[in-house]
Design a protein around this motif. Structure first.
Motif, PDB file in Angstrom:
ATOM      1  N   ALA A 242       8.368   9.352   2.460  1.00 56.86           N
ATOM      2  CA  ALA A 242       7.679   8.562   3.331  1.00 56.86           C
ATOM      3  C   ALA A 242       7.645   9.546   4.694  1.00 56.86           C
ATOM      4  CB  ALA A 242       8.740   6.615   3.321  1.00 56.86           C
ATOM      5  N   VAL A 243       8.262  10.205   4.652  1.00 49.21           N
ATOM      6  CA  VAL A 243       8.499  10.856   5.798  1.00 49.21           C
ATOM      7  C   VAL A 243       7.365  12.310   5.727  1.00 49.21           C
ATOM      8  CG1 VAL A 243       9.726  12.168   7.501  1.00 49.21           C
ATOM      9  CG2 VAL A 243      10.738  10.047   6.751  1.00 49.21           C
ATOM     10  N   MET A 244       7.804  12.728   4.954  1.00 51.41           N
ATOM     11  CA  MET A 244       6.362  13.044   4.633  1.00 51.41           C
ATOM     12  C   MET A 244       4.780  12.365   4.490  1.00 51.41           C
ATOM     13  SD  MET A 244       6.043  16.009   0.865  1.00 51.41           S
ATOM     14  CE  MET A 244       8.270  15.771   0.698  1.00 51.41           C
ATOM     15  N   ASP A 245       4.475  11.948   3.646  1.00 46.32           N
ATOM     16  CA  ASP A 245       3.580  11.317   3.726  1.00 46.32           C
ATOM     17  C   ASP A 245       3.144  10.928   4.927  1.00 46.32           C
ATOM     18  OD1 ASP A 245       1.204   9.820   3.143  1.00 46.32           O
ATOM     19  OD2 ASP A 245       2.332   7.913   2.400  1.00 46.32           O
ATOM     20  N   VAL A 246       4.104  10.429   5.840  1.00 46.48           N
ATOM     21  CA  VAL A 246       3.906   9.961   8.101  1.00 46.48           C
ATOM     22  C   VAL A 246       3.483  11.520   8.234  1.00 46.48           C
ATOM     23  CG1 VAL A 246       4.637   9.748   9.618  1.00 46.48           C
ATOM     24  CG2 VAL A 246       5.005   7.896   8.025  1.00 46.48           C
ATOM     25  N   GLY A 247       3.746  12.148   8.453  1.00 47.54           N
ATOM     26  CA  GLY A 247       3.836  13.747   8.451  1.00 47.54           C
ATOM     27  C   GLY A 247       2.037  14.224   8.156  1.00 47.54           C
ATOM     28  N   MET A 248       2.131  14.873   7.096  1.00 49.75           N
ATOM     29  CA  MET A 248       0.511  15.391   6.937  1.00 49.75           C
ATOM     30  C   MET A 248      -0.809  13.790   6.916  1.00 49.75           C
ATOM     31  SD  MET A 248      -1.139  17.513   5.053  1.00 49.75           S
ATOM     32  CE  MET A 248      -0.473  18.606   4.453  1.00 49.75           C
TER      33      MET A 248
ATOM     34  N   LYS B 144       0.509   5.046  15.112  1.00 50.21           N
ATOM     35  CA  LYS B 144       1.764   3.938  15.176  1.00 50.21           C
ATOM     36  C   LYS B 144       0.487   2.842  14.109  1.00 50.21           C
ATOM     37  CE  LYS B 144       1.264   4.462  20.697  1.00 50.21           C
ATOM     38  NZ  LYS B 144      -0.111   3.847  21.453  1.00 50.21           N
ATOM     39  N   ASP B 145      -0.513   3.030  14.007  1.00 50.31           N
ATOM     40  CA  ASP B 145      -0.725   2.298  12.585  1.00 50.31           C
ATOM     41  C   ASP B 145      -0.046   2.954  11.112  1.00 50.31           C
ATOM     42  OD1 ASP B 145      -3.035   0.694  13.949  1.00 50.31           O
ATOM     43  OD2 ASP B 145      -4.690   2.042  13.684  1.00 50.31           O
ATOM     44  N   VAL B 146       0.014   3.570  11.382  1.00 56.01           N
ATOM     45  CA  VAL B 146       0.392   3.936   9.568  1.00 56.01           C
ATOM     46  C   VAL B 146       1.802   3.999  10.152  1.00 56.01           C
ATOM     47  CG1 VAL B 146       1.417   6.323   8.589  1.00 56.01           C
ATOM     48  CG2 VAL B 146      -0.408   5.864   9.344  1.00 56.01           C
ATOM     49  N   MET B 147       2.555   3.594  11.067  1.00 61.58           N
ATOM     50  CA  MET B 147       3.843   3.057  11.308  1.00 61.58           C
ATOM     51  C   MET B 147       4.439   1.791  10.316  1.00 61.58           C
ATOM     52  SD  MET B 147       6.230   3.401  14.844  1.00 61.58           S
ATOM     53  CE  MET B 147       5.098   2.199  15.436  1.00 61.58           C
ATOM     54  N   GLY B 148       3.556   0.827  10.752  1.00 65.30           N
ATOM     55  CA  GLY B 148       3.599  -0.359  10.748  1.00 65.30           C
ATOM     56  C   GLY B 148       3.954  -0.875   9.117  1.00 65.30           C
ATOM     57  N   THR B 149       2.753  -0.032   8.292  1.00 64.53           N
ATOM     58  CA  THR B 149       3.240  -0.198   6.710  1.00 64.53           C
ATOM     59  C   THR B 149       4.154   0.866   6.674  1.00 64.53           C
ATOM     60  OG1 THR B 149       1.406   1.798   7.093  1.00 64.53           O
ATOM     61  CG2 THR B 149       0.465  -0.661   7.137  1.00 64.53           C
ATOM     62  N   MET B 150       4.749   2.004   6.998  1.00 65.30           N
ATOM     63  CA  MET B 150       5.381   2.822   5.795  1.00 65.30           C
ATOM     64  C   MET B 150       6.718   2.260   5.883  1.00 65.30           C
ATOM     65  SD  MET B 150       4.012   4.649   4.339  1.00 65.30           S
ATOM     66  CE  MET B 150       5.114   5.658   4.071  1.00 65.30           C
ATOM     67  N   THR B 151       6.569   1.875   7.240  1.00 60.22           N
ATOM     68  CA  THR B 151       8.404   1.118   7.581  1.00 60.22           C
ATOM     69  C   THR B 151       8.400   0.558   6.362  1.00 60.22           C
ATOM     70  OG1 THR B 151       7.021   0.157   9.561  1.00 60.22           O
ATOM     71  CG2 THR B 151       8.533   2.229  10.228  1.00 60.22           C
ATOM     72  N   ASN B 152       7.366  -0.482   6.839  1.00 58.93           N
ATOM     73  CA  ASN B 152       7.774  -2.019   5.919  1.00 58.93           C
ATOM     74  C   ASN B 152       7.915  -1.585   3.837  1.00 58.93           C
ATOM     75  OD1 ASN B 152       7.519  -4.207   7.023  1.00 58.93           O
ATOM     76  ND2 ASN B 152       5.167  -4.409   7.784  1.00 58.93           N
TER      77      ASN B 152
END
Length: 368
Positions: free
Chosen positions: A256-262, A292-300
């Motif tokens: 998940a972290v890799m997804d957000v970083g890229m 911020k937009d990615v954060m909402g879905t990825m933390t879920n």
């Protein structure tokens, strides 16, 4: 994605090791596949101590290994617990255990349904969809997935099984996998370097938080049955079970972290190409907005992934009206809570770190 990776890894591991048909040097027990040629209706045994068990008369054709193409008549005994019963029908494929007993006598037991083919079908569909939709980048994704599985199955797990400390090995492999994945998929450029730095930082933060908090609340690392079973493996390795737990947290948050970083690094690169006149501050702000937009879905995604695996346990607590205080202080629940929250914190911190590194690299290179 984490669970899918585990599924594919297990599939490759099983068949690369030729699980069906393999046996250890000092064992006379084989695990093979078979097809049911005939299966009777359920029959009842004579009552013994108040219990009446059921069984089936089954004719099997072995389809792998030493006894391939041989036909055997076996008695498929059933218990009173339906969870463990393997009731078969004609034409079904099953997994059998074959035990050789002095000379040519053998015992054959139906141990499970054969599920491997459907797992293979899903793997093939998954890979084809990646390649069809992603084309060249899809093919690169398959390559990086293969590298990740190799690193886990052929490097990480064997080293841990030999007694190595799991935490530094997991951190090192996570960083190597991140670098290779980013550079293969995105190329060696500013975007990939920013993604590598952001991802590595986020995963390290997740691991440090999990280790510190886990130590403070005295997690044992033995909250699962599988971890307990490791105490009795033939290799007689003295595992650091808390280290295994933190290793799992680091590895579990990596995807998940890799997804957000890229995602952030790639978005910022595209934003800069669309408007090269943006200042470093404006570019950083754009990256943060994307994050911020990615954060909402990825933390879920992280929270729901861990919660989903614990539904039976949560239902038990609800059924018996267990108090919140007792639930939160159980080792198994505290473990999952820390796993979820540490991973999510690492993910959240990846956003500003990636945005900062990306905006700095982009503007420094454009000013030359």
């Amino acid at each position: 994605m984490k669970r899918l990776l585990i599924l594919i890894s297990m599939t490759i591991l099983l068949f690369s090791a030729n699980v069906y048909g393999e046996t250890s040097d000092d064992s006379d027990m084989y695990t093979e596949t078979a097809i049911v040629l005939e299966a009777s209706e359920l029959k009842e045994t004579e009552e013994v101590e108040g219990f009446i068990n059921q069984y089936q008369d089954v004719k099997l054709k072995i389809t792998s290994g030493k006894y391939k193409n041989q036909i055997f008549d076996v008695k498929n005994n059933l218990s009173e617990n339906d969870v463990y019963n393997i009731v078969v029908e004609k034409g079904e494929k099953v997994v059998v255990s074959i035990q050789e007993i002095e000379g040519e006598d053998i015992n054959i037991y139906i141990s499970d349904y054969m599920r491997q083919n459907y797992i293979f079908y899903l793997v093939i569909i998954f890979i084809l969809l990646i390649i069809i939709i992603g084309k060249k980048k899809g093919l690169k994704s398959v390559v990086t997935l293969a590298i990740t599985m190799f690193a886990i199955l052929k490097v990480l797990l064997p080293m841990i099984l030999k007694g190595a400390n799991p935490i530094p090995i997991t951190i090192l492999i996570s960083i190597v996998v991140t670098i290779l994945t980013m550079f293969i998929v995105g190329g060696i450029n500013k975007k990939s370097i920013a993604a590598v730095v952001g991802t590595s930082g986020g995963v390290l933060v997740a691991g440090i938080i999990a280790y510190y908090i886990g130590s403070q609340v005295k997690l044992t690392g033995l909250s699962s049955e599988e971890a307990t079973m490791l105490m009795y493996i033939p290799q007689e390795v003295n595992f650091d079970f808390r280290g295994l737990l933190f290793s799992g947290i680091i590895l579990g948050s990596l995807g998940a972290v890799m997804d957000v970083g890229m995602s952030i690094a790639s978005s910022m690169d595209e934003i800069h190409k669309a408007n090269p006149n943006l200042t470093r501050k404006e570019l950083f702000k754009s990256g943060m907005n994307v994050g911020k937009d990615v954060m909402g879905t990825m933390t879920n995604t992280l929270i729901l992934a861990y919660t989903g695996s614990s539904i039976p346990v949560l239902l038990l607590f609800m059924a018996y009206e267990t108090s919140i205080a007792k639930i939160l202080n159980l080792d198994v629940i505290a473990t999952e809570a820390i796993r979820s929250l540490a991973g999510s914190i690492g993910l959240v911190l990846t956003i500003p770190l990636t945005a900062l590194v990306s905006s700095t690299l982009i503007k420094n290179s454009s000013s030359k």
